[in-house]
Design a protein around this motif. Structure first.
Motif, mmCIF file in Angstrom:
data_model
loop_
_atom_site.group_PDB
_atom_site.id
_atom_site.type_symbol
_atom_site.label_atom_id
_atom_site.label_comp_id
_atom_site.label_asym_id
_atom_site.label_seq_id
_atom_site.Cartn_x
_atom_site.Cartn_y
_atom_site.Cartn_z
ATOM 1 N N SER A 236 0.848 -1.197 0.000
ATOM 2 C CA SER A 236 0.000 0.000 0.000
ATOM 3 C C SER A 236 0.881 1.243 0.000
ATOM 4 N N LYS A 237 0.620 2.166 -0.911
ATOM 5 C CA LYS A 237 1.408 3.400 -0.980
ATOM 6 C C LYS A 237 1.213 4.222 0.296
ATOM 7 N N ASP A 238 2.321 4.547 0.947
ATOM 8 C CA ASP A 238 2.346 5.328 2.187
ATOM 9 C C ASP A 238 1.552 4.670 3.316
ATOM 10 N N GLY A 239 1.142 3.421 3.133
ATOM 11 C CA GLY A 239 0.398 2.723 4.172
ATOM 12 C C GLY A 239 -1.015 3.239 4.386
ATOM 13 N N ILE A 240 -1.503 4.065 3.472
ATOM 14 C CA ILE A 240 -2.811 4.700 3.652
ATOM 15 C C ILE A 240 -3.941 3.737 3.296
ATOM 16 N N SER A 241 -4.950 3.669 4.175
ATOM 17 C CA SER A 241 -6.134 2.865 3.888
ATOM 18 C C SER A 241 -7.328 3.479 4.584
ATOM 19 N N HIS A 242 -8.533 3.038 4.222
ATOM 20 C CA HIS A 242 -9.774 3.630 4.735
ATOM 21 C C HIS A 242 -9.794 5.128 4.447
ATOM 22 N N HIS A 243 -9.320 5.504 3.284
ATOM 23 C CA HIS A 243 -9.216 6.914 2.892
ATOM 24 C C HIS A 243 -9.178 6.975 1.379
ATOM 25 N N SER A 244 -9.616 8.086 0.825
ATOM 26 C CA SER A 244 -9.665 8.225 -0.633
ATOM 27 C C SER A 244 -8.288 8.139 -1.281
ATOM 28 N N SER A 245 -7.215 8.396 -0.497
ATOM 29 C CA SER A 245 -5.849 8.343 -1.036
ATOM 30 C C SER A 245 -5.273 6.927 -1.060
ATOM 31 N N GLU A 246 -6.031 5.949 -0.601
ATOM 32 C CA GLU A 246 -5.584 4.553 -0.627
ATOM 33 C C GLU A 246 -5.158 4.172 -2.049
ATOM 34 N N TRP A 247 -3.979 3.531 -2.162
ATOM 35 C CA TRP A 247 -3.474 3.236 -3.510
ATOM 36 C C TRP A 247 -2.543 2.031 -3.491
ATOM 37 N N SER A 248 -2.779 1.127 -4.402
ATOM 38 C CA SER A 248 -1.838 0.062 -4.739
ATOM 39 C C SER A 248 -1.706 0.079 -6.251
ATOM 40 N N SER A 249 -0.494 -0.030 -6.747
ATOM 41 C CA SER A 249 -0.254 0.149 -8.176
ATOM 42 C C SER A 249 -0.826 -1.009 -8.984
ATOM 43 N N PRO A 250 -1.108 -0.779 -10.273
ATOM 44 C CA PRO A 250 -1.563 -1.877 -11.136
ATOM 45 C C PRO A 250 -0.600 -3.056 -11.128
ATOM 46 N N GLU A 251 0.698 -2.744 -11.103
ATOM 47 C CA GLU A 251 1.716 -3.801 -11.122
ATOM 48 C C GLU A 251 1.673 -4.640 -9.845
ATOM 49 N N ASP A 252 1.493 -3.977 -8.694
ATOM 50 C CA ASP A 252 1.446 -4.713 -7.430
ATOM 51 C C ASP A 252 0.162 -5.533 -7.320
ATOM 52 N N CYS A 253 -0.957 -4.973 -7.785
ATOM 53 C CA CYS A 253 -2.222 -5.723 -7.768
ATOM 54 C C CYS A 253 -2.103 -6.979 -8.633
ATOM 55 N N GLU A 254 -1.474 -6.824 -9.792
ATOM 56 C CA GLU A 254 -1.280 -7.969 -10.683
ATOM 57 C C GLU A 254 -0.360 -9.003 -10.037
ATOM 58 N N ALA A 255 0.708 -8.528 -9.378
ATOM 59 C CA ALA A 255 1.626 -9.449 -8.709
ATOM 60 C C ALA A 255 0.904 -10.252 -7.631
ATOM 61 N N GLY A 256 0.077 -9.571 -6.834
ATOM 62 C CA GLY A 256 -0.667 -10.266 -5.796
ATOM 63 C C GLY A 256 -1.631 -11.287 -6.373
ATOM 64 N N ALA A 257 -2.303 -10.916 -7.460
ATOM 65 C CA ALA A 257 -3.253 -11.837 -8.092
ATOM 66 C C ALA A 257 -2.540 -13.043 -8.691
ATOM 67 N N ASN A 258 -1.336 -12.842 -9.204
ATOM 68 C CA ASN A 258 -0.569 -13.972 -9.748
ATOM 69 C C ASN A 258 -0.112 -14.920 -8.643
ATOM 70 N N VAL A 259 0.271 -14.368 -7.492
ATOM 71 C CA VAL A 259 0.603 -15.232 -6.361
ATOM 72 C C VAL A 259 -0.638 -16.003 -5.917
ATOM 73 N N LEU A 260 -1.784 -15.332 -5.880
ATOM 74 C CA LEU A 260 -3.022 -16.009 -5.533
ATOM 75 C C LEU A 260 -3.328 -17.130 -6.523
ATOM 76 N N LEU A 261 -3.180 -16.854 -7.807
ATOM 77 C CA LEU A 261 -3.420 -17.869 -8.837
ATOM 78 C C LEU A 261 -2.585 -19.112 -8.583
ATOM 79 N N GLN A 262 -1.293 -18.940 -8.398
ATOM 80 C CA GLN A 262 -0.405 -20.083 -8.180
ATOM 81 C C GLN A 262 -0.737 -20.807 -6.879
ATOM 82 N N THR A 263 -1.080 -20.038 -5.835
ATOM 83 C CA THR A 263 -1.422 -20.643 -4.543
ATOM 84 C C THR A 263 -2.678 -21.499 -4.648
ATOM 85 N N LEU A 264 -3.681 -21.002 -5.365
ATOM 86 C CA LEU A 264 -4.931 -21.744 -5.528
ATOM 87 C C LEU A 264 -4.689 -23.039 -6.303
#
Length: 412
Positions: free
Chosen positions: A378-406
């Motif tokens: 999470s960018k700057d650790g911000i969550s529960h706020h409109s500035s919450e942000w994770s990059s497209p690349e990081d979201c894709e990386a997480g989803a790929n780890v999930l895919l392999q784990t499943l």
């Protein structure tokens, strides 16, 4: 060697943007309170995405939206992934959403690419994880774990709408919610993809982390009742000011968290009558207490309660404390941690262990299945706020780890 199997990152990102537009406000935040018109619209979007992914879609009695992809052994215990799409007020676009849409994308990749798997795979969009609207969280995942409580139906939102009424409006059967319980042994493992909501991964320079434990929590509602009086005519020694007692108690909350190594937060404060020229008659605030050790969590909570009562007594103020929600610390399953670790290796993504400070549906599901969490930077650790942000690349990386784990878990 990296696997040739991968999610479509651009498609995942597009779905995050599309769902993020539902409940969006002018400040850039998103508000989809559980079972509100906005969240119900979001559920319809999620159901459409599940169907587009080729999944069998159903809604259980507690409102959990479920997409299922059968394996070669449909009678086997299922591997489940999931999260939620309800939000806090003026939230970001990633909390919960990434786990739901990332899970759909992972199952879609498995189906499209013809990846063999023995166990059935399910993606679940859980009902009311946040607990913001009615004051109790994990409602859908608790129901699935067999922990539904009928007294929740009487909880009300800020407009006086009960949970029972909201469920009826959403065409859900309030008296049958307990039937969402999964039979014993029907879930092989649960793995949740979620943003970190903290700064640890960013500090490490890693896109993904593997949760080893999740903080337990206690939610307190503290009411301090004093005497409302005229601000100009009431001498200081004669005052029974609940706001001053509350201020002292709230500072003690911070000291307690620091001394025990946990975290504690006063998130809401209400003062009545709320006039500039009147001494308050009532001060009411919430306390969110969290720790990874159950004994420390209990000591922190009792200390906060005792201090609030003591400060109230000092100022001749009545103190009423109600625990509105609780959850014990949860350890991730070694089996699931191993699968996620192997999934990271296959996906060629660096990841290391991390303690999860936020609560998730995995906490409730741990009562019926081994659980694990994949956390995304999470960018700057911000969550529960409109500035919450994770990059497209990081979201894709997480989803790929999930895919392999499943894939790994579904072929055990």
């Amino acid at each position: 060697m990296a696997s040739s199997y991968a999610v479509q990152g651009a498609r995942l990102w597009r779905s995050i943007e599309e769902l993020g537009a539902i409940g969006a406000d002018s400040s850039g935040g998103v508000t989809r309170l559980s079972l509100s018109a906005e969240e119900l619209e979001g559920r319809a979007y999620v159901a459409a995405q599940m169907k587009a992914a080729g999944l069998e879609v159903r809604c259980d009695e507690a409102g959990n939206l479920i997409g299922r992809l059968e394996g070669s052994h449909p009678e086997a215990a299922a591997v489940i992934t999931g999260s939620h799409i309800d939000t806090v007020h003026a939230a970001g676009r990633f909390d919960g959403t990434l786990g739901v849409l990332g899970g759909i994308e992972a199952l879609r990749a498995i189906k499209e690419q013809g990846i063999e798997h023995e166990r059935p795979l399910e993606i679940v969009c859980f009902t009311d994880e946040e607990g913001v609207r009615f004051g109790a969280g994990y409602l859908g995942s608790r129901a699935m774990a067999g922990d539904w409580r009928s007294e929740w139906l009487g909880l009300t939102d800020e407009n006086g709408v009960t949970l029972r009424e909201a469920m009826v409006h959403a065409s859900l059967p309030p008296e049958s919610a307990w039937k969402a319980k999964r039979p014993e042994g029907s879930v092989h493992a649960y793995v949740e993809l979620h943003i970190e909501q903290g700064r640890a991964l960013e500090h490490r320079g890693e896109p993904v982390g593997i949760a080893t434990a999740i903080y337990g929590h206690r939610w307190l509602d503290v009411r301090m009742l004093g005497q409302a009086d005229h601000a100009g005519t009431t001498p200081m020694p004669l005052r029974r000011d609940p706001l001053l007692a509350a201020a002292e108690a709230m500072l003690a909350v911070e000291r307690t968290a620091l001394s025990h190594g946990g975290v504690a937060t006063v998130g809401k404060l209400r003062v009545a009558p709320g006039s500039a020229n009147a001494i308050p008659g009532e001060a009411r605030f919430t306390v969110d207490v969290r720790h990874e050790d159950g004994n420390c969590l209990e000591r922190m909570t009792k200390e906060i309660e005792q201090q609030a009562i003591a400060y109230g007594n000092d100022r001749k103020v009545e103190v009423l404390i109600r625990q509105t929600d609780a959850g014990e610390p949860v350890l991730a399953s070694e089996k699931v941690i191993h699968a996620i670790t192997e999934g990271c290796r296959v996906a060629n993504i660096a990841a290391s262990p991390i303690v999860c400070g936020a609560g998730h549906d995995a906490v409730a599901i741990s009562a019926v299945a081994p659980i694990g969490l994949i956390l995304v930077r999470s960018k700057d650790g911000i969550s529960h706020h409109s500035s919450e942000w994770s990059s497209p690349e990081d979201c894709e990386a997480g989803a790929n780890v999930l895919l392999q784990t499943l894939i790994i878990l579904a072929n055990e």
